[in-house]
Scaffold this active site. Structure first.
Site, PDB file in Angstrom:
ATOM      1  N   HIS A   1      -7.133  -4.412  -1.396  1.00  0.00           N
ATOM      2  CA  HIS A   1      -6.461  -5.669  -1.720  1.00  0.00           C
ATOM      3  C   HIS A   1      -7.199  -6.346  -2.866  1.00  0.00           C
ATOM      4  O   HIS A   1      -7.046  -7.536  -3.111  1.00  0.00           O
ATOM      5  CB  HIS A   1      -6.460  -6.617  -0.519  1.00  0.00           C
ATOM      6  CG  HIS A   1      -6.042  -5.975   0.755  1.00  0.00           C
ATOM      7  ND1 HIS A   1      -6.925  -5.311   1.566  1.00  0.00           N
ATOM      8  CD2 HIS A   1      -4.828  -5.855   1.338  1.00  0.00           C
ATOM      9  CE1 HIS A   1      -6.259  -4.826   2.621  1.00  0.00           C
ATOM     10  NE2 HIS A   1      -4.998  -5.134   2.496  1.00  0.00           N
TER      11      HIS A   1
ATOM     12  N   HIS B   1       0.819  -1.213   0.000  1.00  0.00           N
ATOM     13  CA  HIS B   1       0.000   0.000   0.000  1.00  0.00           C
ATOM     14  C   HIS B   1       0.853   1.263   0.000  1.00  0.00           C
ATOM     15  O   HIS B   1       0.370   2.346   0.324  1.00  0.00           O
ATOM     16  CB  HIS B   1      -0.912   0.020   1.231  1.00  0.00           C
ATOM     17  CG  HIS B   1      -1.753  -1.192   1.378  1.00  0.00           C
ATOM     18  ND1 HIS B   1      -2.671  -1.555   0.423  1.00  0.00           N
ATOM     19  CD2 HIS B   1      -1.810  -2.148   2.346  1.00  0.00           C
ATOM     20  CE1 HIS B   1      -3.270  -2.690   0.815  1.00  0.00           C
ATOM     21  NE2 HIS B   1      -2.755  -3.060   1.968  1.00  0.00           N
TER      22      HIS B   1
END
Lengths: 331, 331
Positions: free
Chosen positions: B219, B57
């Site tokens: 995700h 991330h």
């Protein structure tokens, strides 16, 4: 073509509106132009710093507008030079009476149009000087350049020339330091995937699923070779060694480094690349004075990277360290 | 799978080395751990701020380490929670005697492992408090969460809780303001393309050439629906209106906005999106106090975006305005 756009013909217009909306206190668009400038431009008695070129390389160049970097950026259509009229508007926006300095990436269209604008500005009584950045060691000439292309090394020219101007440097002093930077900065890039100009709708080139292109330009121009994708370490070696071979580095030299993403490369991969680039430079006895890792000069959604090295002296170090409020120069 | 990596099993290890190499003066890695901390951590008598979670991330969370934001970030494997032992190391690294505050995105693994680490730290005499961020309005529960997921709104929690701690706030005061932020922040995202976890080698989901997914997680978890790609304006309306409907906004409210890229989205497209988001908010009578446009919370090379809104009060505004040296918080 999968993109978050409205009419592909108006991506630059829409982008500029969104950019100004995000930075209403620090940026302004010069009405009826594609020029973005510091909200407080022109700054009295400061050399104005202007860059620009085709759009699609964000955050270059409007993201580098701010105290200590650019006063104005002239935004062409995607991968297309801005017209001389637009560049002239950028010069006027940045002119605070101490002259205006142009930072031009070496593409035939940009050089021609910025030169023409400089002549028009001189005719109106504005002193203009310029530097042409040609840091890409990959190819000597290309379809769109005579000589080497200008790529991510341009960011160091923005930073150092901008700091010199902010410190009260004269037009000649800004030109001198900018030429010192262009003389000491080298870059090379590669790509894993192509990119698509919105108005074209199709990628401008293709790469097979197992293929990368070494030495590619920031518009997808051909590089040195297409070959099978190698590891991050091998990519780092190929790019860094080509850069190191092009200029004389001595043991103990201070260098500044950009590990630049081309637009779609995860930051994770840029840091993995930086690990190896760092090791190579340390092995060569170089002192890495400053490292920038991130998307500094992109090619739309191209996946890939470039490595830029600048050989520093004391003056460049001090100007590199100077504060800047430009949002994209986040170090 | 086209990526700039070496061994896919060691991407996090390699990334962390490259990250520390890029910021040797401000960051350190705690030996034998995947914890990155301020070089000068722990800061005596300051509440330590710790976040983390799965990697992939970036720049979340290590990019938000710096004065006025995080003291340490605990980096799990890609899209995988860090273990309690690792989180405990992060807590210890940040503990300057005034307690440690954990900012946790709401995923079952993260919540469990950070909670367990908090208990272990308490057993060693460190005061620990926490907040769980659950800003994603897209889905109520998911395969990896009970309740809403935590996404880009987490950045505002980092910023405001970090500023409160830097200003000398107590552990309870930091917790109070962090809870106020999580109570007032909402986000929603979408994707044009999937992403591939390096060790998996294949995308975790697929989208047709004309298809996007609305409400997707960071995700690649399922969102609300897959449908034909629409315009930037329609995407802006769908995301922004869903966020606006979820919380009471009144005419004249001050809001902070993140138009976040998921990793592979050109900045140009984020600004095009921001143009419309801005128009929608202005039409609703909201005052956009601050706008962040860029890659703040990504999902590897996923192409897509999210919109985050935080309803502000005077205290949050002042803490949002406070200086931070974190490189990824570039505003």
């Amino acid at each position: 073509m999968k993109k978050i756009v409205n009419d592909p013909e108006y991506v630059v217009r829409d982008m500029l509106e969104g950019l100004i909306a995000a930075h209403p206190d620090t940026l302004k668009q010069i009405p009826e132009t594609t020029v973005v400038a510091r909200k407080d431009a022109p700054i009295d008695n400061k050399v104005g710093i202007v860059s620009g070129g085709g759009s699609g390389h964000e955050p270059a160049h409007a993201g580098y507008i701010g105290d200590g970097m650019l006063d104005a950026a002239v935004c062409g259509e995607v991968f297309t030079s801005p017209t001389p009229d637009q560049v002239l508007e950028g010069i006027k926006a940045a002119d605070g009476g101490a002259g205006v300095f142009l930072i031009i990436k070496n593409y035939t269209g940009d050089v021609m149009n910025f030169d023409m604008a400089a002549e028009m500005a001189e005719a109106e009584g504005i002193d203009v000087e310029k530097v042409v950045v040609n840091d890409d060691v990959a190819v000597e000439d290309s379809a769109s350049t005579t000589g080497r292309r200008g790529i991510a090394g341009t960011i160091f020219v923005h930073k150092i020339a901008g700091a010199k101007a902010a410190a009260g440097g004269s037009l000649q002093e800004v030109k001198d330091i900018a030429e010192k930077v262009t003389g000491n900065v080298r870059s090379m890039g590669m790509a894993l995937t192509p990119c698509t100009v919105p108005a074209a709708g199709e990628p401008s080139f293709s790469l097979n699923e197992d293929e990368m292109e070494i030495g590619i330009g920031i518009h997808g121009e051909s590089g040195i070779e297409k070959k099978e994708v190698t590891s991050a370490n091998e990519i780092a070696e190929e790019l860094t060694n080509n850069v190191l071979e092009d200029i004389e580095f001595n043991h103990g030299d201070d260098v500044a480094l950009i590990v630049n993403g081309m637009g779609a490369t995860p930051e994770m991969e840029l840091y993995i690349l930086n690990k190896k680039v760092n090791e190579i430079l340390v092995e060569r006895g170089l002192n890495i004075y400053k490292t920038l890792v991130g998307n500094y000069m992109t090619a739309l959604e191209m996946s890939g990277c470039s490595v830029t090295l600048l050989k520093l002296d004391e003056e460049m170090k001090s100007l590199l360290d100077a504060e800047s409020s430009a949002p994209a120069y986040n170090i």
